[in-house]
Motif scaffolding. Sequence first.
Motif, PDB file in Angstrom:
ATOM      1  N   LYS A  41      28.583  16.406  41.381  1.00  0.00           N
ATOM      2  CA  LYS A  41      28.342  16.581  42.846  1.00  0.00           C
ATOM      3  C   LYS A  41      28.221  15.211  43.584  1.00  0.00           C
ATOM      4  O   LYS A  41      28.640  15.127  44.758  1.00  0.00           O
ATOM      5  CB  LYS A  41      27.252  17.567  43.221  1.00  0.00           C
ATOM      6  N   LYS A  44      31.127  13.605  44.619  1.00  0.00           N
ATOM      7  CA  LYS A  44      31.961  14.360  45.792  1.00  0.00           C
ATOM      8  C   LYS A  44      31.180  13.816  46.982  1.00  0.00           C
ATOM      9  O   LYS A  44      30.906  14.956  48.053  1.00  0.00           O
ATOM     10  CB  LYS A  44      32.045  15.807  45.671  1.00  0.00           C
ATOM     11  N   VAL A  49      25.457  17.792  55.340  1.00  0.00           N
ATOM     12  CA  VAL A  49      25.594  19.042  56.409  1.00  0.00           C
ATOM     13  C   VAL A  49      24.553  20.038  55.772  1.00  0.00           C
ATOM     14  O   VAL A  49      24.276  20.494  54.645  1.00  0.00           O
ATOM     15  CB  VAL A  49      26.828  20.033  56.010  1.00  0.00           C
ATOM     16  N   VAL A  51      23.091  22.803  56.128  1.00  0.00           N
ATOM     17  CA  VAL A  51      23.675  24.315  55.813  1.00  0.00           C
ATOM     18  C   VAL A  51      24.210  24.430  54.407  1.00  0.00           C
ATOM     19  O   VAL A  51      23.719  25.259  53.531  1.00  0.00           O
ATOM     20  CB  VAL A  51      24.446  25.130  56.859  1.00  0.00           C
ATOM     21  N   GLU A  52      25.086  23.498  54.200  1.00  0.00           N
ATOM     22  CA  GLU A  52      25.681  23.627  52.845  1.00  0.00           C
ATOM     23  C   GLU A  52      24.734  22.932  51.798  1.00  0.00           C
ATOM     24  O   GLU A  52      24.672  23.394  50.629  1.00  0.00           O
ATOM     25  CB  GLU A  52      26.986  22.390  52.798  1.00  0.00           C
ATOM     26  N   ASP A  53      23.900  21.834  52.306  1.00  0.00           N
ATOM     27  CA  ASP A  53      22.856  21.553  51.330  1.00  0.00           C
ATOM     28  C   ASP A  53      21.867  22.694  50.868  1.00  0.00           C
ATOM     29  O   ASP A  53      21.687  22.707  49.733  1.00  0.00           O
ATOM     30  CB  ASP A  53      22.172  20.297  51.723  1.00  0.00           C
ATOM     31  N   LYS A  55      22.497  25.900  51.055  1.00  0.00           N
ATOM     32  CA  LYS A  55      23.191  26.744  50.097  1.00  0.00           C
ATOM     33  C   LYS A  55      23.438  26.180  48.661  1.00  0.00           C
ATOM     34  O   LYS A  55      23.369  27.249  47.777  1.00  0.00           O
ATOM     35  CB  LYS A  55      24.690  26.791  50.712  1.00  0.00           C
ATOM     36  N   ARG A  56      23.679  25.121  48.579  1.00  0.00           N
ATOM     37  CA  ARG A  56      23.835  24.655  47.128  1.00  0.00           C
ATOM     38  C   ARG A  56      22.413  24.575  46.585  1.00  0.00           C
ATOM     39  O   ARG A  56      22.216  24.963  45.404  1.00  0.00           O
ATOM     40  CB  ARG A  56      24.250  22.972  47.189  1.00  0.00           C
ATOM     41  N   LYS A  57      21.235  24.386  47.123  1.00  0.00           N
ATOM     42  CA  LYS A  57      19.992  24.359  46.567  1.00  0.00           C
ATOM     43  C   LYS A  57      19.623  25.876  46.177  1.00  0.00           C
ATOM     44  O   LYS A  57      18.947  26.265  45.236  1.00  0.00           O
ATOM     45  CB  LYS A  57      18.915  23.811  47.671  1.00  0.00           C
ATOM     46  N   GLU A  59      22.001  28.201  45.554  1.00  0.00           N
ATOM     47  CA  GLU A  59      22.638  28.571  44.301  1.00  0.00           C
ATOM     48  C   GLU A  59      22.218  27.862  43.132  1.00  0.00           C
ATOM     49  O   GLU A  59      22.260  28.563  41.998  1.00  0.00           O
ATOM     50  CB  GLU A  59      24.036  28.029  44.544  1.00  0.00           C
TER      51      GLU A  59
END
Length: 70
Positions: A41, A44, A49, A51-53, A55-57, A59
């Motif tokens: 990651k 990349k 963002v 919200v995306e951060d 979501k990654r945490k 997951e």
Amino acid sequence: MIRRNPTLIPLEDADVSDVKEFVARRKLAAAEQATRDGKKKEEKKGPFVAVEDAKRKREALTKEERVGMR
């Protein structure tokens, strides 16, 4: 509803040590996987963002961690 007393399950010291070893191996494997995923990651990198951060945490957590069993 009337609750009954919980059923006792006899455990020996060997059973407890087996579970502790299993949990330790599982944590080690999860840490190694997180390290590998983290390196992928990092390559990349893009704009941050929130919200995306989040979501990654989310997951990255296991089911037990999300539910609060750990």
